[in-house]
Each structure stands twice: as structure tokens, then as C-alpha cells.
Design an enzyme around this catalytic site. Structure first.
Site, mmCIF file in Angstrom:
data_model
loop_
_atom_site.group_PDB
_atom_site.id
_atom_site.type_symbol
_atom_site.label_atom_id
_atom_site.label_comp_id
_atom_site.label_asym_id
_atom_site.label_seq_id
_atom_site.Cartn_x
_atom_site.Cartn_y
_atom_site.Cartn_z
ATOM 1 C CE1 TYR A 142 -3.571 -2.525 0.929
ATOM 2 C CE2 TYR A 142 -4.606 -0.470 1.423
ATOM 3 C CZ TYR A 142 -4.719 -1.854 0.962
ATOM 4 O OH TYR A 142 -5.870 -2.772 0.610
ATOM 5 C CE LYS A 189 1.921 -17.615 -2.666
ATOM 6 N NZ LYS A 189 1.291 -18.754 -2.748
ATOM 7 C CG ASP A 221 -1.999 -20.265 -1.602
ATOM 8 O OD1 ASP A 221 -1.438 -20.055 -0.334
ATOM 9 O OD2 ASP A 221 -1.373 -20.835 -2.589
ATOM 10 C CG ASP A 245 -8.193 -4.592 1.661
ATOM 11 O OD1 ASP A 245 -8.827 -4.167 2.416
ATOM 12 O OD2 ASP A 245 -7.951 -4.394 0.402
ATOM 13 C CG ASP A 249 -13.784 -6.873 2.008
ATOM 14 O OD1 ASP A 249 -13.396 -6.236 3.314
ATOM 15 O OD2 ASP A 249 -14.031 -6.373 1.278
HETATM 16 C C1 IPM Z 1 -10.449 -1.231 4.027
HETATM 17 C C2 IPM Z 1 -10.626 -0.486 2.645
HETATM 18 C C3 IPM Z 1 -9.614 0.430 2.503
HETATM 19 C C4 IPM Z 1 -8.048 -0.439 2.474
HETATM 20 C C5 IPM Z 1 -9.580 1.271 1.299
HETATM 21 C C6 IPM Z 1 -10.859 2.002 1.235
HETATM 22 C C7 IPM Z 1 -8.441 2.046 0.991
HETATM 23 O O1 IPM Z 1 -10.824 -1.553 1.754
HETATM 24 O O2 IPM Z 1 -10.254 -0.461 5.230
HETATM 25 O O3 IPM Z 1 -10.293 -2.466 4.185
HETATM 26 O O4 IPM Z 1 -7.855 -1.069 1.452
HETATM 27 O O5 IPM Z 1 -7.375 -0.565 3.389
HETATM 28 MG MG MG Z 2 -10.928 -3.483 2.446
#
Ligand code: IPM
Ligand code: MG
Length: 372
Positions: A142, A189, A221, A245, A249
Site C-alpha cells: 500500500y 506467502k 492462498d 484487506d 472481507d
Molecule cells: C479497508 C478498505 C481500504 C483499504 C480502502 C478504502 C483504501 O478497503 O479499510 O479495508 O484497502 O485499506
Molecule cells: Mg478493505
């Protein structure tokens, strides 16, 4: 307790869900006699529209003069669909994390008993799953050097980590594991990436001083598969920025909706609390976004200041709302409750909580009672 809270509601559904978190905090302040004051500031696409900058200096000043930041969401389709935009809303959040020194992002994941059948994953797989992801937040790909060649045909993002960056989050994660089920899984990884091998080396060394914590390793993975195949195996998951990240999710599926998942970003004096979901622009202004992730982020804020009973009461209120089906359409497409009503119920529960006697289901079912 007096707390100065910077409110950065941001884009999309950010303002709607954050408003409900503030309502919850106000209810807590009233019941426990705290004083919370809020200062709003611009961030994200809305800040670009108004000032040309996704994180104006004024916003940073507000954050730096506060005890904590309550963050909504960031992002707008007009930027997502324009890869050549130089100024992007997300830069505001990344710069904020970096400037405030928020290197540790804590993302609790759990399967709520009442929502077991809402997850697309089978009940027997998720029942009892409860783990926390510690995601490194200010390093890795990032923040590494970015390049785009003049002709636009070549691009690169550097993934780099220094020893200290790994150590400080590793300590946070080990301490958390110590207070939980004493298991830490490093997701990396290391079969391919040099940075991952550095993570393994450093985390293994640190692990020696947490001998009560069982340390194991998973390639990302495989971890992505294990998280939905057998999520109960995890207690604390430690990982670098990008992997964190992605798997957070993915892991939110266990809870039934990403709209329930809160997070805390810590590392310096000022911590930041935000839902893990994004700005969900399609839902903006429709009163359908789930405010619970933002409300639970407010609970994490209180916990951060050791207001444990207060945070617990918020959790109780949220669980009650889930049990009673006072939920937004992401959890029940037939639901007649929107963002505001779910928030109002939770605040009302907090204000009127009185042992066993509180809920009058008939009132709730009528839809427009004093409780709702
Ligand atoms: C998160 C989001 C952020 C990230 C984005 C909005 C930059 O996806 O907080 O998980 O990738 O960190
Ligand atoms: Mg995110």
C-alpha cells in the site's frame, strides 16, 4: 469520562451509519454520565469536491486535537471508474492512517448465534467461529514506491517491510492471543515473497517470549480457503496490509453480512474506529445501509478507553436487535426496518435497559412504538 471525538463521516453511506453510531454514543453518555463532544471534518470524495484534497489539513488538525476518530466510509464510483484520476478519495484514508501512526488494524469476526442461517456458509461450519484479524496497516504494498512509465505501459508497486514495522504489530497480536484462546496464525506467502520470509523470521523470534501462545503459519492462498472451510480453527490471525484487506472481507461472510464488521486502528495516542465495509454508493440516502458495523466500531472506541461495561451494553443491544429481527435488508430482504430505525432501537435499548423487563415484542411488531 470526557472524550473529544473527531467525526469523519466521508462518502456514500458513511454519514448515515455514522449518525447512528453517534446516537448510540449519546445514549451511552447519558446512561453512564460521560461527556462526548464531536467535531466533524471532511474526508474522501466529498473533501475533494469541496477542497480539492481528500484529507485537508484542517481535518488532520481536528483529528490531532481529538482523543479518537470515528470514521465512516470513503470512495465514489466516479473515481473507481477512472483509473487515471490522480487525486483519489482513498488517498485521504491512507494518509490519515500513516500520519496518525495507526499501524495496527483490529478486525473481530464472529458468527452471531441468531444469524447462523443468514451466512451462505453452512451453520455447522460457522457455529462458534470467533477470531480477530490483526492487519498491519501502514506498510507493505500500500505504501511502497509506485511507478507508472511515461508511456503508461508499465507500472509497479513495491512491497517493503522493516523489522520494526513487523515487531510492533506482532506484539499487539501476541498480547491479544494471550487474552483469548492463545493461538496465533501468521498468514503470509513465505514460499514466494522475501517480505513474508522476514515476517516469519521476526514473528517466530517474538513468539519465543510468548511461549503460552501457540504459533502457526499459513500461506495466504491456503488461509483464504481455510477461513471458509474451517473458520473455527482461528483465534488471532496476524498478517500484512494487503493480505489483511482481502481476508477480512472474505471472513465477514461468517457473520452473515459485512455490514456487521467493525474495526479499530491503533498505534499512537489517537485511535481510529471504522466499519470495514466501504461507501456502498448504491445505497446512499436510501436508509437501507446496516448501521451495526459503525455502532460496533463505536463500542470498540469505548473499549479502547476501558469503558468495558459501556461497550458490553452496546453489544447486548446489537444482539437483541438481531434476535428480534430489527435488522436492515442486508440481513433480511423483507425487513421493514431501515438504518435509522435499527439505530434508534439500539439507542433506545441502551437508554431504557432494565434487566429482563425491557422488551415489549408486541410494540416492536407494531412497527411504530415508542421503542422503535
Ligand atoms: C479497508 C478498505 C481500504 C483499504 C480502502 C478504502 C483504501 O478497503 O479499510 O479495508 O484497502 O485499506
Ligand atoms: Mg478493505
Amino acid at each position: 469520562m470526557n472524550l473529544k471525538i473527531a467525526v469523519l463521516a466521508g462518502d456514500g453511506i458513511g454519514p448515515e451509519v455514522t449518525a447512528q453510531a453517534i446516537q448510540t454514543l449519546n445514549a451511552i453518555a447519558e446512561v453512564y454520565d460521560h461527556e462526548f463532544t464531536y467535531t466533524e471534518a471532511l474526508v474522501g470524495a466529498i473533501a475533494i469536491d469541496k477542497t480539492g484534497d481528500p484529507l485537508p489539513q484542517g481535518t488532520l488538525d481536528v483529528c490531532e486535537n481529538s482523543d479518537a476518530v470515528l470514521f465512516g466510509a470513503i470512495g465514489d464510483p466516479k473515481y473507481d471508474n477512472n483509473p487515471s484520476a490522480k487525486i483519489r478519495p482513498e488517498q485521504g484514508l491512507l494518509k490519515l492512517r500513516k500520519t496518525l501512526g495507526l499501524f495496527g488494524n483490529i478486525r473481530p469476526m464472529k458468527a452471531y448465534a441468531t444469524l447462523l442461517d443468514k451466512s451462505p456458509l453452512r451453520r455447522d461450519i460457522i457455529e462458534g467461529a470467533d477470531f480477530t484479524i490483526y492487519r498491519e496497516l501502514t506498510g507493505g504494498i500500500y505504501f511502497g514506491e509506485k511507478q507508472l512509465s511515461e508511456d503508461g505501459n508499465y507500472a509497479s508497486d513495491l512491497c517493503a517491510y522493516a523489522k520494526e514495522e513487523i515487531e510492533r504489530i506482532a506484539h499487539l497480536a501476541f498480547k491479544a492471543a494471550r487474552n483469548r484462546r492463545k493461538k496465533l496464525t501468521l498468514v503470509d506467502k513465505a514460499n514466494v515473497l522475501e517480505t513474508s520470509r522476514l515476517w516469519r523470521k521476526i514473528v517466530t523470534a517474538i513468539g519465543k517470549s510468548y511461549s503460552d501462545v501457540q504459533l502457526d503459519f499459513l500461506f495466504v492462498d491456503n488461509a483464504a480457503m481455510q477461513i471458509i472451510l474451517n473458520p473455527k480453527q482461528f483465534d488471532v490471525v496476524l498478517t500484512e496490509n494487503m493480505f489483511g484487506d482481502i481476508i477480512s472481507d472474505e471472513a465477514s461472510i461468517i457473520g452473515g453480512s459485512i455490514g456487521l464488521m467493525a474495526s479499530a486502528s491503533v498505534g499512537s495516542e489517537i485511535a481510529l474506529f471504522e466499519p470495514i465495509h466501504g461507501s456502498y454508493p448504491q445505497a446512499k440516502g436510501k436508509d437501507i445501509a446496516n448501521p451495526v458495523a459503525s455502532i460496533l466500531s463505536a463500542a470498540m472506541l469505548l473499549e479502547h478507553f476501558d469503558l468495558v461495561d459501556e461497550a458490553e451494553l452496546i453489544h447486548q443491544a446489537v444482539e437483541r436487535s438481531l434476535e428480534l429481527g430489527i435488522v436492515t435488508p442486508d440481513l433480511n430482504p423483507e425487513s421493514r426496518y431501515g438504518t435509522a430505525k435499527v439505530g434508534a432501537f439500539i439507542a433506545d435499548y441502551i437508554q431504557n435497559y432494565d434487566g429482563e423487563l425491557f422488551i415489549n415484542k408486541d410494540n416492536i411488531d407494531m412497527g411504530q412504538s415508542t421503542i422503535i
